[in-house]
Design an enzyme around this catalytic site. Structure first.
Site, PDB file in Angstrom:
ATOM      1  CE  LYS A  71      -3.819   2.189   2.597  1.00  0.00           C
ATOM      2  NZ  LYS A  71      -4.745   2.061   3.727  1.00  0.00           N
ATOM      3  CB  SER A 149      -7.941   4.092   2.717  1.00  0.00           C
ATOM      4  OG  SER A 149      -7.129   3.470   3.710  1.00  0.00           O
ATOM      5  CB  SER A 173      -8.323   1.225   5.669  1.00  0.00           C
ATOM      6  OG  SER A 173      -9.023   2.415   5.466  1.00  0.00           O
TER       7      SER A 173
HETATM    8  N1  GLN Z   1     -13.145   4.797   6.428  1.00  0.00           N
HETATM    9  C1  GLN Z   1     -12.416   5.201   7.595  1.00  0.00           C
HETATM   10  C2  GLN Z   1     -11.956   6.624   7.431  1.00  0.00           C
HETATM   11  O1  GLN Z   1     -12.185   7.175   6.424  1.00  0.00           O
HETATM   12  C3  GLN Z   1     -11.275   4.281   7.862  1.00  0.00           C
HETATM   13  C4  GLN Z   1     -10.087   4.517   7.031  1.00  0.00           C
HETATM   14  C5  GLN Z   1      -8.913   3.696   7.431  1.00  0.00           C
HETATM   15  O2  GLN Z   1      -9.042   2.688   8.128  1.00  0.00           O
HETATM   16  N2  GLN Z   1      -7.747   4.162   7.040  1.00  0.00           N
HETATM   17  O3  GLN Z   1     -11.353   7.195   8.280  1.00  0.00           O
END
Ligand code: GLN
Length: 497
Positions: A71, A149, A173
């Site tokens: 990632k 994400s 995410s």
């Molecule tokens: N959807 C959540 C956010 O936007 C989690 C994102 C994540 O785990 N990086 O913060």
């Protein structure tokens, strides 16, 4: 045997070579280009690594010769690292994150960086400066998000372009994209895996983890990533058990807590009927393995999203203040004053969602509102952690859907950020409490994958993986392929075709 186990056996008995395996992976990654899942290629470095592994380098490495991608939130020495942002559009780190180093030492071969929501903020990988990533499930007329994400990491594994990828999870995410793409993703306990060299979003919630086809493959990779790192002050110095031995030993008979769904879930539009049906079917399957289902009341789960969306933006606004256009990152041109330099660099470098989070966080942390929002959210966070601890006095594992819906349509939530936030209802509590959790594919609804989330107490990843593995030995959902895709090749013959 799992994909990685089969590949390892083939590499060990030399029926396949790292170079042939890499060629196959490169061809499949190239074929998957329309998904926009890989935003930076390091093919040249990957070829060199494969050649040296075939010549005997990393011979004892547990992942020697296995292709993968990181990632883009993890710093990679000499390879561009953007965190999905224009702000870091040309940032080439002079060092690698600890997990990148550890996987490299184990002989894994990274062939690039995966697409993600900018600075890991989002649940759809549409908030990327490099454009939206697509879910291999879905079609030209019915385009679906891969979740986020870590959408790029999940999409590449789902497309069977790579056998595994790294990912990060601040509020879901790893798990939510794994669920949306029909693959397996584990978020370890806070402190289990080093955060050194991982670009910070919300430091008290961020954890690195892995996405692969199966729990067995997650176990193999996590084994190499996990463990104390003096470079991360929140890394916890506890022994890392032998995960493969744990999954082979099996989970034993467990009490599985199933939280009663709060009627206030209706605020998120409820859980889709097809998702509930798949979850209920998977709970039956677990029961058939001798586990006991226990109806539990997981208190405060209705306020987890509210607490998370105060705490995460607060930490983000602080973490992102370093991007000021002065030391590194995007710098606006022709500025006349220092204030103009800050303002324009940040306005040009950050996308809309990141700016929204910075605004929310700065507001909640400001003198007049600190007690009303930040402090209060921290208190709620404690109550949530306590509620999990209390639940774990009655049960060994908690099972929930990973997400209330299947993958949503591209563009469908962009005009309504709150709707996207609310869809994180099942995942954010786990981060607030620092617990490990895994998402395993558990069926289809509307021809799209559904994920089952399993949660266990801190630092019991071995139990979590063992249960997920047992589930996958009695189900085939993790082997379902998106229409038009084929399994990752694992034999010499398949590599050539
Ligand atoms: N959807 C959540 C956010 O936007 C989690 C994102 C994540 O785990 N990086 O913060």
């Amino acid at each position: 045997m799992s994909v990685l186990q089969t590949l390892r056996a083939g590499l060990a008995d030399k029926s396949i070579t790292a170079s042939a395996l890499l060629d196959a992976a490169l061809a499949r990654v190239t074929e998957a280009t329309p998904l926009n899942a890989l935003i930076t290629e390091s093919f040249v470095q990957a070829r060199a690594a494969a050649t040296s592994i075939d010549a005997g380098a990393h011979a004892s490495g547990a992942l020697a010769g296995l292709p993968m991608a990181h990632k883009d939130v993890f710093c990679t020495n000499g390879v561009r690292t953007t965190s999905g942002s224009k702000m870091l559009g040309n940032f080439v780190p002079p060092y690698s994150a600890t997990i990148v180093q550890r996987l490299e030492q184990a002989g894994a071969i990274s062939l690039g960086k995966t697409n993600m929501d900018e600075f890991a903020m989002g649940s759809s990988t549409e908030h990327s400066a490099f454009g939206a990533c697509l879910n291999p499930w879905g079609s030209a007329t019915n385009k679906r998000v891969p979740g986020g994400s870590s959408g790029g990491s999940a999409a590449l594994v789902a497309a069977r372009a790579l056998p595994f990828t790294t990912a990060s999870d601040t509020g879901g995410s790893i798990r939510q994209p794994a669920a949306f793409c029909g693959v397996t993703g584990i978020k370890p306990s806070y402190g289990r895996v080093s955060r050194y060299g991982m670009i910070a979003y919300a430091s008290s919630l961020d954890q690195a983890g892995v996405i692969a086809e199966s729990a067995a493959d997650c176990a193999l990779v996590l084994q190499q990533m996990a463990g104390f790192d003096a470079l991360d002050s929140t890394s916890v110095d506890v022994e890392v058990p032998d995960y493969l031995a744990a999954i082979n030993a099996g989970p034993g008979k467990l009490r599985i807590g199933v939280p009663r769904l709060d009627p206030r879930m209706d605020q998120v539009g409820g859980v889709q009927a097809g998702v509930l049906a798949a979850i209920n079917q998977s709970l039956k399957l677990l029961e058939a393995q001798g586990h006991t289902l226990v109806d539990i009341d997981l208190k405060f789960s209705d306020v987890a999203v509210a607490a998370y969306y105060v705490i995460a933006p607060c930490e983000a606004s602080s973490n992102l203040s370093r991007f000021d256009g002065v030391r590194y990152g995007h710098r606006a041109e022709n500025c006349k004053t220092l204030v103009e330099l800050y303002e324009r660099s940040r306005s040009e470098g950050f996308g809309a969602e990141v700016q929204r989070r910075i605004l929310i966080g700065s507001y909640a942390l400001s003198a007049g509102y600190f007690d009303a929002y930040y402090l209060r959210a921290q208190k709620v966070r404690r109550l949530i952690a306590n509620a999990y601890a209390e639940a774990f006095t009655q049960v060994d594992v908690i099972a929930t859907p990973t997400a209330p819906t299947v993958a949503f349509g591209i563009g469908s939530t962009l005009q309504d950020p709150l709707a996207q936030y609310l869809a994180d209802v099942f995942t954010v509590g786990v981060n607030l409490a620092g617990l490990p959790a895994i998402s395993v594919p558990c069926g289809l609804s509307d021809d799209l994958p559904v994920g089952l989330q399993l949660i266990t107490p801190g630092f019991t990843e071995a139990k979590l993986l063992a249960l997920a593995h047992q589930y996958q030995q009695h189900s085939d959902f993790h082997r379902l392929l998106p229409p038009g895709y084929s399994a990752f090749p694992t034999t010499a013959k398949a590599l050539l075709s």
